[in-house]
Design an enzyme around this catalytic site. Structure first.
Site, short mmCIF file in Angstrom:
data_model
loop_
_atom_site.label_atom_id
_atom_site.label_comp_id
_atom_site.label_asym_id
_atom_site.label_seq_id
_atom_site.Cartn_x
_atom_site.Cartn_y
_atom_site.Cartn_z
N TYR A 171 9.86 24.26 63.44
CA TYR A 171 10.11 22.83 63.59
C TYR A 171 10.61 22.56 65.01
O TYR A 171 11.37 23.35 65.56
CB TYR A 171 11.17 22.37 62.59
CG TYR A 171 10.74 22.42 61.14
CD1 TYR A 171 9.67 21.68 60.68
CD2 TYR A 171 11.42 23.22 60.22
CE1 TYR A 171 9.28 21.71 59.34
CE2 TYR A 171 11.04 23.25 58.87
CZ TYR A 171 9.97 22.50 58.46
OH TYR A 171 9.58 22.55 57.14
N PHE B 207 8.98 26.89 57.13
CA PHE B 207 9.13 25.74 56.22
C PHE B 207 10.58 25.39 55.90
O PHE B 207 10.85 24.34 55.34
CB PHE B 207 8.34 25.94 54.92
CG PHE B 207 6.86 26.01 55.12
CD1 PHE B 207 6.12 24.85 55.35
CD2 PHE B 207 6.18 27.22 55.08
CE1 PHE B 207 4.75 24.90 55.55
CE2 PHE B 207 4.81 27.28 55.28
CZ PHE B 207 4.09 26.12 55.51
N HIS C 285 -2.80 23.09 53.42
CA HIS C 285 -1.43 23.03 53.94
C HIS C 285 -0.65 21.95 53.18
O HIS C 285 -1.21 20.93 52.79
CB HIS C 285 -1.48 22.70 55.43
CG HIS C 285 -0.18 22.95 56.13
ND1 HIS C 285 0.84 22.02 56.13
CD2 HIS C 285 0.26 24.00 56.86
CE1 HIS C 285 1.86 22.50 56.83
NE2 HIS C 285 1.54 23.70 57.27
N ASP D 266 4.31 27.17 63.16
CA ASP D 266 5.13 26.87 64.33
C ASP D 266 6.52 26.48 63.84
O ASP D 266 6.64 25.83 62.81
CB ASP D 266 4.49 25.66 65.03
CG ASP D 266 4.73 25.62 66.53
OD1 ASP D 266 4.76 24.52 67.06
OD2 ASP D 266 4.88 26.68 67.14
#
Length: 226
Positions: A66, A77, A190, A64
């Protein structure tokens, strides 16, 4: 539409499909309701602008964008230079340092990776401000599934870094098909602070990726950012 020509050619048909038209209507409605959506419209397809279709060598799968102000810029990321690296990205840098001795970057922008063929792809390409997963199930997943399929069936062996259950569930069904087993599939927990100690730290994905690229007569990625 802001997208590299090669990607636009292979994805053109997707934009005519009913799911994509529904997604476009949903996004228009979000704007009509004056909901703040991240990333900015011109950066929604940034991953497909910064890393041309023909130049993809590594895929890092995110979930998703940020959802905080100014953080999302269309690369999984990654955050713009002026934004402090979020916790998951800090953990990525820590693993990179342990794996390859790369200095921890003060900048959270992963644009230099994208320029070298690292596709920083999220499963969902937009999100409502301060509401994680708010655009989940609206159609983006079908679009990004198609991207994974197109890369998987290509002739060139690629590296797929799948961190966390969500990324693995999204990609492994396609990548584990017999005809797609030329690729290197790297899985780990993760990098979130909640799970990084359960298998992300110590995964050594960055050195493994470069070893694989060398074996396939490709230049290794320079993972250093500063």
């Amino acid at each position: 539409m802001y997208m590299e020509k090669g990607w636009l050619e292979v994805l053109e048909e997707e934009f005519q499909k009913p799911y994509m038209k529904k997604l476009q209507s949903f996004l228009s409605e979000e704007i009509h309701k004056k909901n703040t959506v991240y990333p900015p419209e011109e950066m929604i397809f940034n991953a497909l602008c910064q890393t041309p279709y023909s130049q993809v060598r590594v895929v890092i799968m995110g979930q998703d964008p940020y959802h905080g102000k100014g953080q999302a810029h269309g690369l999984s990321f990654s955050v713009p230079h002026h934004i402090s690296p979020p916790p998951s990205l800090v953990n990525i840098f820590k693993e990179l340092q342990k794996d390859l001795g790369v200095k921890i970057s003060q900048s959270g922008s992963l644009m230099p990776w994208a320029a070298q063929g690292v596709l920083l792809l999220n499963a969902t390409l937009t999100v409502r401000a301060n509401e994680p997963n708010s655009h989940r199930g609206k159609g983006w997943e079908m679009f990004t599934d198609r991207i994974i399929e197109l890369l998987a069936v290509g002739k060139k062996p690629l590296v797929f870094m799948l961190w966390g259950k969500s990324a693995q569930e999204k990609c492994l069904a396609v990548l584990n098909k017999e005809q797609n087993r030329k690729h290197l599939i790297l899985t780990a927990a993760h990098p979130s602070p909640y799970s990084a100690s359960n298998g992300f730290f110590g995964c050594r994905h960055f050195s493994q990726a470069n070893d694989f690229l060398r074996k396939n007569n490709e230049e290794p990625i320079n993972w250093a950012l500063s």
